[in-house]
Design a protein around this motif. Structure first.
Motif, mmCIF file in Angstrom:
data_model
loop_
_atom_site.group_PDB
_atom_site.id
_atom_site.type_symbol
_atom_site.label_atom_id
_atom_site.label_comp_id
_atom_site.label_asym_id
_atom_site.label_seq_id
_atom_site.Cartn_x
_atom_site.Cartn_y
_atom_site.Cartn_z
ATOM 1 N N THR A 30 -0.622 -6.449 5.107
ATOM 2 C CA THR A 30 -0.536 -5.141 4.460
ATOM 3 C C THR A 30 0.729 -4.399 4.882
ATOM 4 N N SER A 74 -7.921 2.901 0.204
ATOM 5 C CA SER A 74 -6.922 1.969 -0.323
ATOM 6 C C SER A 74 -6.970 0.628 0.414
ATOM 7 N N PHE A 75 -7.328 0.655 1.686
ATOM 8 C CA PHE A 75 -7.389 -0.581 2.471
ATOM 9 C C PHE A 75 -8.533 -1.479 2.014
ATOM 10 N N ARG A 131 -4.587 -7.252 8.128
ATOM 11 C CA ARG A 131 -3.644 -6.423 8.891
ATOM 12 C C ARG A 131 -2.235 -6.984 8.822
ATOM 13 N N SER A 148 3.477 1.818 -6.525
ATOM 14 C CA SER A 148 4.014 0.682 -5.769
ATOM 15 C C SER A 148 4.369 -0.491 -6.671
ATOM 16 N N ASN A 170 0.839 -1.201 0.000
ATOM 17 C CA ASN A 170 0.000 0.000 0.000
ATOM 18 C C ASN A 170 0.874 1.251 0.000
ATOM 19 N N HIS A 171 0.915 1.935 -1.136
ATOM 20 C CA HIS A 171 1.750 3.135 -1.245
ATOM 21 C C HIS A 171 1.016 4.399 -0.813
ATOM 22 N N TYR A 172 -0.277 4.267 -0.491
ATOM 23 C CA TYR A 172 -1.030 5.446 -0.073
ATOM 24 C C TYR A 172 -1.920 5.090 1.112
ATOM 25 N N ALA A 173 -1.258 4.703 2.211
ATOM 26 C CA ALA A 173 -1.975 4.247 3.396
ATOM 27 C C ALA A 173 -2.757 5.357 4.085
ATOM 28 N N THR A 174 -2.497 6.623 3.734
ATOM 29 C CA THR A 174 -3.252 7.722 4.329
ATOM 30 C C THR A 174 -4.644 7.833 3.712
ATOM 31 N N GLY A 186 4.782 3.677 1.782
ATOM 32 C CA GLY A 186 5.163 5.033 1.431
ATOM 33 C C GLY A 186 5.165 5.182 -0.086
ATOM 34 N N ASP A 222 2.651 -0.765 4.789
ATOM 35 C CA ASP A 222 2.607 0.682 4.560
ATOM 36 C C ASP A 222 3.934 1.046 3.907
#
Length: 347
Positions: free
Chosen positions: A192, A173-174, A189, A226, A165-169, A196, A194
């Protein structure tokens, strides 16, 4: 063209004869309308270039101006401020991704409160879009797309995976990771990463994870940001073709990896449609003075320029009554030749 636009812009000051000529010169569309698309994407996310190209072409086809705004670093607080600015400037229509419903609910509410038509795209759900008062949502149901891809992996015997996941914010995306995990029966969990958005950092983190977790059977990346460094990591580790590798979206690197067998398939949400359709729909709404999705959909289907774009790029929107799905579709070795010509531009 510029001279004609200038003459018609000041039509209130023109005599009746000139007005008649102006009407003939202008397309029967939403002339002089100005829309804005506000995305959550940082400047580094090249995937959004396709949407930028789409809004440019839609603006040309429907005779409207479309601005693109985004937070340079992907900060959602900055995105919220951009939406507030759009409301203050009283655009004729606003298009926005619902990257985080809680963060964006208030500024998007300001848009609707000023009776500015709102269309949501990409991130977020249909339910969230409707609660915001948006006229329609154009996007790919993220959980369903992840689940459908996970079902294919399960059929191949996959039980463990890593979601890069390149955009966990972005909470949406989750949903992609969760859908895949639920389909194969894995713990999302624990599965996955994170990662960046720095390519070197992603490659390093993926390599470390695979070394520390040799039982990993599959990889899921959430887009070119990613996917490209993950492809590099897999090839350097000699795992190309040995891991079940699926990714969202398309790019030149992804296309090459599909052809050489490194990537099994790409989940294509047809982003061009997420840029083009909202602009076209807003233009139709303004021209026809309606927000009726049935009438908007009928006008879209009847528009020769839009249909020509679909045919040229090999795109197929899924009409769902009030809303329009842009995907998912799956790109494999079997059909990659049909789409790679426009990958990164219109696909």
């Amino acid at each position: 063209m510029q001279q004609r636009s200038w003459k018609c812009k000041w039509k209130r000051a023109l005599p009746a004869a000139a007005l008649a000529l102006c009407a003939l010169a202008q397309p029967a569309l939403a002339a002089d309308a100005r829309f804005v698309l506000v995305s959550h994407a940082p400047d580094s996310d090249a995937w959004w270039n396709t949407i930028k190209n789409a809004i440019k072409q839609a603006g040309e086809d429907f005779n409207v101006q479309v601005d693109y705004r985004n937070p340079p670093n992907g900060d959602l607080a900055d995105m919220a401020r951009l939406i507030e600015q759009a409301a203050a400037r009283r655009y004729d229509g606003v298009i926005a991704s619902i990257a985080d419903y809680d963060v964006l609910k208030r500024p998007l509410g300001q848009v609707v409160a000023k009776k500015i038509p709102l269309i949501t795209i990409n991130s977020g759900t249909v339910k969230q879009s409707e609660s915001l008062g948006a006229a329609l949502h154009v996007g790919q149901p993220e959980y369903d797309a992840g689940f459908d891809s996970g079902k294919q992996a399960k059929a191949a015997g996959i039980k463990t995976f890593l979601c890069v996941n390149h955009y966990a914010t972005n909470p949406a995306s989750f949903e992609r990771c969760k859908g895949f995990a639920d389909a194969i029966g894995a713990d999302v969990r624990k599965s996955t990463l994170d990662a960046g958005d720095d390519p070197t950092g992603i490659e390093s983190k993926v390599s470390a994870y695979l070394r520390n977790n040799p039982g990993t059977q599959a990889l899921l990346t959430l887009g070119p940001t990613s996917a490209s460094p993950t492809i590099k990591a897999v090839k350097k580790m000699g795992l190309a073709g040995k891991l079940y590798f699926a990714t969202f979206d398309l790019s030149e690197d992804i296309s090459k990896a599909i052809k050489d067998g490194t990537v099994k398939f790409a989940i294509d949400q047809q982003p061009y449609l997420q840029g083009y359709i909202p602009v076209a729909a807003l233009a139709i709404m303004k021209r026809d003075k309606t927000t009726d999705p049935v009438k908007v959909e009928a006008a879209l289907k009847a528009n020769p320029k839009f249909q020509a774009r679909l045919k040229e790029y090999g795109l197929a929107p899924l009409y769902k009554g009030r809303h329009i799905n842009s995907g998912p579709g799956f790109v494999t070795k079997d059909n990659i030749a049909k789409v790679e010509k426009y990958a990164g531009q219109y696909r």
